[in-house]
Structure formats: C-alpha cells, structure tokens
Design a protein around this motif. Structure first.
Motif: not given
Ligand code: SAM
Length: 286
Positions: A15-21, A44-48, A65-67, A90-93, A113-119
């Motif tokens: 899911l391309g999870q690289n969290f901003l730290v 999009v993708g709030p993550g942590e 929206v977090e998958i 949900e899936d943002i798509l 959004a901090n976009l994950t490259s796969y989407i």
C-alpha cells in the motif's frame, strides 16, 4: 514474506506506506496548503495521522479516506471526539466526489495527499475527472513525476502527463522532500506539488476526444516527426496532414515534445474540423 501493517506497526509495502516522520516537513506542507477556516479538506491516505490533527485544526470539515483496516482502526480511536472529521475506510479510487462534497458542505475541496506511487497516475486521473469539485490539491509525489507534470515544451520530461495536467490545472513544484523524512525510507526522492484547478481548460479546445487522440498519437513515437506519428490518427492521409500544417502554420517536421499546449490545441482543433468536414462530405449523396 510480504510486509503487513500490524498492531506492532510494520508498514505495508503493497500500500506504499511510507509515513512522514519529519515535523518540519509536516509544517511546510501545511503552510503550502494554506487552508482557510471556511474550506473543507479531503485527506487521501492519512496513515498514522502525521497531517490529520493539524488539518482538523484548520479546516471547516475534514474527510480522511484510508484503505488500511488496521490504520483506520487506530485513527478512529485517536480522533474519536471530532465532529468535523469524517473517517472513511475505502479505496480512494472508488470514492464518489459528489457525495464527499455534499457532506463537506462546501462546493469545492482542498485535496491533501502523500501519494503512494502505485496509485499516483490513477489518482491524478480521478482528480482531473472530478475537477469540478476541487479547488486545489497539495500532493507529495515522486520527484520525477512532479518534474514530468510541470515540464515545459522542449524538455525530455515533457509528455502526455504534462499536457493532461497542465490543461486542467496550474501545477507548481514547491520543494523536494528527501527519503530520510519518511519511515521506512523510500528508494526515491519526493516533491511537494500544488495543482490549482482551472474552471475551464487553460487553452480552447474544439473536441476533447480528438485533442487527446492527437496528443497520444504525437507522443506514441516520441522520436518521430509529427507528419509520421500523426498518420496513426484514423482517417488522416498525407495530403490531409499537409493541409493541416498549412492551416495551423505548424511545421509537421517537428517532434511532439517541442509543441506547446496552445499548439496542440490549434493542431487538434484543425484536425477535428477537418475530420468532421470529411465525414459530412462522405455522407452527401453523389
Ligand atoms: N499521509 C500519511 C503520511 O504522510 O504519513 C501516510 C502516507 S503513506 C505514503 C500513504 C497512505 O495511503 C497509507 O496510509 C496507505 O495505507 C494509504 N493508501 C494507499 N492506497 C490507498 C487507497 N487506494 N485509498 C486510500 N488510502 C490508500
């Protein structure tokens, strides 16, 4: 073994999870977003939740929206008492923007959004399709993608992606974010990109479908001259292309990457007029 985001906090690679730290980068993103108290935000993708709490403080309403089920559960616990937050698993798509806007009680959204490259490409397309609901987007993207989006004619990064995004938005690369600012560290550098959405296209286009097929055909064989690459457009002969060149004043010995957005608009509008004229002529009884 594939990585899963577990209760122990191991991020999911799929899911391309690289969290901003990095707190300083979080602040710079927030500054760049310039959220006003009357604006509603879609995260999009709030993550942590690196940005979530701060966005909540600034926005009129926040939809996040977090998958990922595990992260969603944690966010729900952390932000249990905030009326103006709508957490959506949900899936943002798959999300309907018209429903989001309805809940947001605002005609347009600011997307963060901090976009994950796969989407990235699919999400960009989704944002462009839903442009009527978006005022601006503040996106962390792979640095190369950011350069392609903002590229000017004549550069090697300039292509279909630059044209599609520049037709609908004014893109601006704000700053680079090194891998060390994320956990785990991604292999690539990122950049913060702002897209200011236009109410109407940045150049006048006669026929959107023909505009896209012209750009696609022109870039399909990047090294070829336009007079060769445009021949893949259905219904156009070499003679037709000579007429198109004469009408637009665009030398078809040029390559796609040298044409500005205005020139693509002029080229495609002339092609559109030409093709519709040919259709009418073909339909007329002899
Ligand atoms: N915004 C957080 C940050 O900056 O630390 C997390 C960023 S992380 C790169 C991307 C987040 O998007 C992850 O939490 C991931 O689970 C989520 N995600 C990935 N694909 C998604 C999708 N299709 N729809 C919604 N969220 C998604």
């Amino acid at each position: 073994m594939s990585l899963k985001y577990t209760a122990a906090g191991i991020p999911r690679k799929d899911l391309g999870q690289n969290f901003l730290v990095n707190g300083e980068v979080v602040q710079r993103i927030l500054e760049a977003a310039r959220i006003q108290s009357y604006e509603s935000v879609l995260e999009v993708g709030p993550g942590e939740g690196a940005l979530t709490g701060e966005l909540l403080e600034r926005a009129k309403k926040l939809m996040a929206v977090e998958i990922d089920e595990v992260l969603f559960g944690k966010l729900k616990e952390k932000f249990a008492n905030f009326q103006k937050l709508k957490l959506i698993r949900e899936d943002i798509l798959q999300i309907s923007f018209s429903e989001l806007v309805h809940w947001a009680d605002s005609p347009k959204l600011v997307v963060v959004a901090n976009l994950t490259s796969y989407i990235t490409s699919q999400l960009l397309l989704k944002l462009l399709d839903n442009r009527m609901f978006i005022d601006r987007a503040i996106l962390t993207v792979q640095r190369e993608v950011g350069r392609r989006i903002t590229a000017a004619p004549g550069s090697k990064e300039y292509g279909m992606l630059s044209i599609m995004v520049q037709l609908r938005t004014e893109p601006c690369l704000l700053f680079d974010i090194p891998p060390e600012c994320f956990r785990p560290k991604p292999k690539v550098h990122s950049s913060l990109l702002r897209l200011a959405f236009h109410d109407s296209p940045s150049v006048a286009i006669k026929n959107e479908k023909i505009f896209y097929s012209t750009v696609k055909a022109a870039f399909s064989t990047r090294r070829k001259m336009l007079k060769n690459s445009l021949r893949s457009l259905a219904g156009l002969t070499v003679d037709d292309l000579h007429t198109v060149a004469a009408k637009t004043g665009i030398d078809l010995c040029r390559r796609a990457e040298t044409l500005s957005l205005e020139e693509f608009a002029s080229l495609s509008s002339t092609i559109a007029a030409f093709l519709s004229l040919k259709t009418v002529t073909a339909k007329q009884p002899r």
